[in-house]
Design a protein around this motif. Structure first.
Motif, PDB file in Angstrom:
ATOM      1  N   TYR A 149      49.241  17.720 -61.177  1.00 18.67           N
ATOM      2  CA  TYR A 149      49.780  18.715 -60.263  1.00 18.67           C
ATOM      3  C   TYR A 149      50.467  19.854 -61.002  1.00 18.67           C
ATOM      4  O   TYR A 149      50.420  21.001 -60.566  1.00 18.67           O
ATOM      5  N   LYS A 150      51.094  19.555 -62.138  1.00 17.07           N
ATOM      6  CA  LYS A 150      51.803  20.594 -62.878  1.00 17.07           C
ATOM      7  C   LYS A 150      50.857  21.707 -63.329  1.00 17.07           C
ATOM      8  O   LYS A 150      51.250  22.877 -63.397  1.00 17.07           O
ATOM      9  N   THR A 151      49.614  21.334 -63.632  1.00 14.21           N
ATOM     10  CA  THR A 151      48.636  22.337 -64.065  1.00 14.21           C
ATOM     11  C   THR A 151      48.233  23.235 -62.899  1.00 14.21           C
ATOM     12  O   THR A 151      48.178  24.458 -63.028  1.00 14.21           O
TER      13      THR A 151
ATOM     14  N   LYS B 201      49.963  23.649 -60.193  1.00 14.96           N
ATOM     15  CA  LYS B 201      51.179  24.365 -59.781  1.00 14.96           C
ATOM     16  C   LYS B 201      51.393  25.605 -60.630  1.00 14.96           C
ATOM     17  O   LYS B 201      51.854  26.649 -60.133  1.00 14.96           O
ATOM     18  N   LYS B 202      51.064  25.525 -61.900  1.00 16.00           N
ATOM     19  CA  LYS B 202      51.223  26.680 -62.782  1.00 16.00           C
ATOM     20  C   LYS B 202      50.330  27.834 -62.327  1.00 16.00           C
ATOM     21  O   LYS B 202      50.748  28.998 -62.319  1.00 16.00           O
TER      22      LYS B 202
ATOM     23  N   ASN C 171      51.803  29.247 -59.189  1.00 15.84           N
ATOM     24  CA  ASN C 171      52.966  30.089 -59.497  1.00 15.84           C
ATOM     25  C   ASN C 171      52.544  31.463 -59.992  1.00 15.84           C
ATOM     26  O   ASN C 171      53.182  32.474 -59.686  1.00 15.84           O
TER      27      ASN C 171
END
Length: 214
Positions: free
Chosen positions: A184-186, A188-189, A192
């Motif tokens: 998810y962090k990827t 999410k980046k 963003n």
């Protein structure tokens, strides 16, 4: 009493109507079919119950690769690639980006770029990449990706590509496609990056879940 011989006559069937129908069907499928594009990485999208369809035309598709391939081998931090369905808008977007970065491309290199279904190479490597053969480009692009890091504290190459696509078509729709295993962090980046540009309306490409999967 002798047998009465019945005179046999040849039966002739007019195949013209059937040929006309087959031609019409073939033409219909050719005009309405949507061909699947070759993508630099294999992405298995997550399931969803949403039935909202992504428009077929005027779409900027953002592809986020998984961090591991099917064999479990690491592929990176989740590379980002893009595609634009309209060739004229794709060329206008490329011209905008090469102008900003001072990259000079030959006519053959531009032709190669337009022939690609998906693009995603750092601008400082674009000219060399487009000089490769089609087979070597297909092998190379999966290891690249559009940088998400800001340039001198400003916008990233990813954001500049989105801006250039928006300049080529102000009504262009954005669709985000990520693998189900992509952290998810990827994703999410990337989200963003879009949010920082006030690009808050975009489609998420998913597979429709079957009733038994819900």
């Amino acid at each position: 009493m002798g047998k009465v011989k019945i005179k046999k006559s040849d039966i002739w069937i007019d195949m013209t109507p059937m040929s006309d129908v087959m031609t019409l069907l073939l033409t219909f499928f050719m005009l309405t079919s949507t061909f699947v594009k070759n993508e630099p990485v294999k992405v298995n999208t997550p399931g969803s119950v949403s039935e909202i369809k992504v428009p077929e035309n005027g779409v900027l598709t953002i592809l986020v690769s998984p961090e591991k391939d099917a064999s479990g081998k690491p592929t990176g931090e989740g590379q980002v690639f893009m595609s634009i369905d309209n060739v004229d808008q794709l060329e206008a977007t490329l011209t905008d980006m090469t102008g900003q970065f001072g990259v000079n491309l030959t006519g053959e290199q531009i032709k190669n770029f337009k022939a690609e279904s998906t693009f995603g190479v750092p601008m400082n490597e674009l000219a060399n990449y487009l000089s490769l053969s089609s087979q070597n480009r297909a092998k190379t692009i999966g290891e690249k990706g559009i940088p998400l890091d800001s340039i001198n504290g400003g916008m990233s190459e990813f954001q500049l590509w989105v801006n250039a696509a928006r300049a080529a078509n102000n009504e262009i729709k954005i669709a985000l496609k990520a693998d189900a295993t992509t952290p998810y962090k990827t994703v999410k980046k990337v989200m963003n990056e879009l949010q920082d540009m006030d690009e808050s309306h975009y489609y998420m490409i998913t597979n429709l879940k079957k009733s038994e999967e819900e």
